[in-house]
Design a protein around this motif. Structure first.
Motif, PDB file in Angstrom:
ATOM      1  N   ALA A  30      37.104  38.429  28.980  1.00 35.82           N
ATOM      2  CA  ALA A  30      37.869  38.017  30.157  1.00 35.82           C
ATOM      3  C   ALA A  30      37.824  39.088  31.241  1.00 35.82           C
ATOM      4  CB  ALA A  30      39.313  37.714  29.760  1.00 35.82           C
ATOM      5  N   ALA A  34      36.254  38.950  35.000  1.00 38.12           N
ATOM      6  CA  ALA A  34      37.057  39.342  36.162  1.00 38.12           C
ATOM      7  C   ALA A  34      36.329  40.364  37.018  1.00 38.12           C
ATOM      8  CB  ALA A  34      38.410  39.895  35.702  1.00 38.12           C
ATOM      9  N   ILE A  70      47.937  38.693  31.101  1.00 39.38           N
ATOM     10  CA  ILE A  70      46.732  38.143  31.726  1.00 39.38           C
ATOM     11  C   ILE A  70      47.010  37.842  33.193  1.00 39.38           C
ATOM     12  CG2 ILE A  70      45.123  36.196  31.737  1.00 39.38           C
ATOM     13  CD1 ILE A  70      45.245  36.162  28.737  1.00 39.38           C
ATOM     14  N   GLN A  72      47.682  36.225  37.031  1.00 35.51           N
ATOM     15  CA  GLN A  72      46.816  35.662  38.061  1.00 35.51           C
ATOM     16  C   GLN A  72      46.501  36.732  39.085  1.00 35.51           C
ATOM     17  OE1 GLN A  72      48.160  32.777  41.271  1.00 35.51           O
ATOM     18  NE2 GLN A  72      46.985  31.367  40.000  1.00 35.51           N
ATOM     19  N   HIS A  89      42.678  33.457  41.122  1.00 40.18           N
ATOM     20  CA  HIS A  89      41.866  33.620  39.908  1.00 40.18           C
ATOM     21  C   HIS A  89      42.809  33.599  38.713  1.00 40.18           C
ATOM     22  CE1 HIS A  89      39.857  36.947  37.236  1.00 40.18           C
ATOM     23  NE2 HIS A  89      39.688  35.752  36.694  1.00 40.18           N
ATOM     24  N   THR A  90      42.649  32.592  37.864  1.00 37.64           N
ATOM     25  CA  THR A  90      43.519  32.421  36.698  1.00 37.64           C
ATOM     26  C   THR A  90      42.673  32.441  35.429  1.00 37.64           C
ATOM     27  OG1 THR A  90      45.035  31.050  37.995  1.00 37.64           O
ATOM     28  CG2 THR A  90      45.237  30.929  35.607  1.00 37.64           C
ATOM     29  N   THR A  91      43.132  33.176  34.435  1.00 38.43           N
ATOM     30  CA  THR A  91      42.429  33.317  33.165  1.00 38.43           C
ATOM     31  C   THR A  91      43.279  32.748  32.042  1.00 38.43           C
ATOM     32  OG1 THR A  91      41.307  35.324  33.935  1.00 38.43           O
ATOM     33  CG2 THR A  91      41.415  34.972  31.551  1.00 38.43           C
ATOM     34  N   LEU A  98      37.658  30.893  26.235  1.00 41.11           N
ATOM     35  CA  LEU A  98      37.999  31.472  27.532  1.00 41.11           C
ATOM     36  C   LEU A  98      37.732  30.471  28.650  1.00 41.11           C
ATOM     37  CD1 LEU A  98      38.715  33.853  29.436  1.00 41.11           C
ATOM     38  CD2 LEU A  98      36.309  34.590  29.233  1.00 41.11           C
ATOM     39  N   VAL A 100      38.278  30.118  32.923  1.00 44.96           N
ATOM     40  CA  VAL A 100      38.558  30.857  34.152  1.00 44.96           C
ATOM     41  C   VAL A 100      38.523  29.895  35.332  1.00 44.96           C
ATOM     42  CG1 VAL A 100      37.769  32.647  35.733  1.00 44.96           C
ATOM     43  CG2 VAL A 100      37.681  33.049  33.256  1.00 44.96           C
TER      44      VAL A 100
END
Length: 209
Positions: A30, A34, A70, A72, A89-91, A98, A100
């Motif tokens: 992740a 990013a 995690i 945003q 950007h959200t994980t 995973l 994204v």
């Protein structure tokens, strides 16, 4: 001074996203995604605060997430026509792997695009949307160079689109597509274009078409 983060309603209306699925992964994967995303040349950030303009806060130097935090990340994206929009950007890490999301908030889309009531269908043309899809596909391509993507879809998305990507990977490609779908397999990128050229929701129904 140009208002971006603090422009009224700039964080409203949901997002037009790239939803990328990476399969089984961990927090290190992740973080790799990013770092790849935030190295994209037309993306500035990430920043911590929505209520402070980006030029009045210091970017987070290297995105580092943990399993306990995690969250945003937000930033400023330069569109294909030189205008700017807010990017979120959200994980998500879950039992499937995973996921994204990276996309522009509808409330921050340029006024000259005249997006109307999108994602509700108010009769206005959505000829601004295909170039935005192209931009999001470029972002996904950028990320795929450092971290393999299994599949992606693009648009104003809901939780159902996670299930959609799992079905797509198993070979079930929907005939009705409100946004493009892509699959990466054995070094090959398969592209399934949009087939429904209209907003995804009808105001009279309050739901997905």
């Amino acid at each position: 001074m140009e208002q971006l983060f603090t422009q009224p309603d700039s964080w409203s209306g949901g997002n037009v996203d790239a939803l990328m699925y990476f399969g089984a992964a961990n927090i290190d994967d992740a973080n790799l995604v990013a770092r790849s995303l935030w190295s994209f040349p037309r993306l500035k950030g990430p920043y911590a605060l929505r209520n402070v303009e980006p030029d009045q806060q210091v970017p987070i130097p290297v995105p580092v997430m943990s399993e306990d935090d995690i969250g945003q990340l937000i930033g400023v994206y330069t569109n294909h026509d030189g205008t700017k929009s807010n990017l979120a950007h959200t994980t998500i890490l879950d039992d499937d792997g995973l996921w994204v999301y990276a996309g522009l908030t509808v409330g921050s889309l340029p006024a000259e695009w005249d997006v109307g009531a999108y994602p509700f269908d108010d009769g206005k043309p959505i000829n601004w949307l295909p170039p935005l899809f192209d931009d999001l596909r470029i972002i996904a391509d950028h990320i795929s160079k450092s971290t393999p993507i299994c599949a992606a879809t693009y648009g104003w998305l809901t939780a159902m689109d996670c299930n959609l990507l799992l079905e797509v990977i198993s070979g079930q490609i929907p005939e009705d597509r409100w946004g493009p779908i892509e699959i990466w397999r054995d070094g090959h990128r398969s592209y399934f274009p949009t087939t429904q050229f209209e907003a995804p929701m009808r105001a009279s129904e309050g739901g997905i078409n």
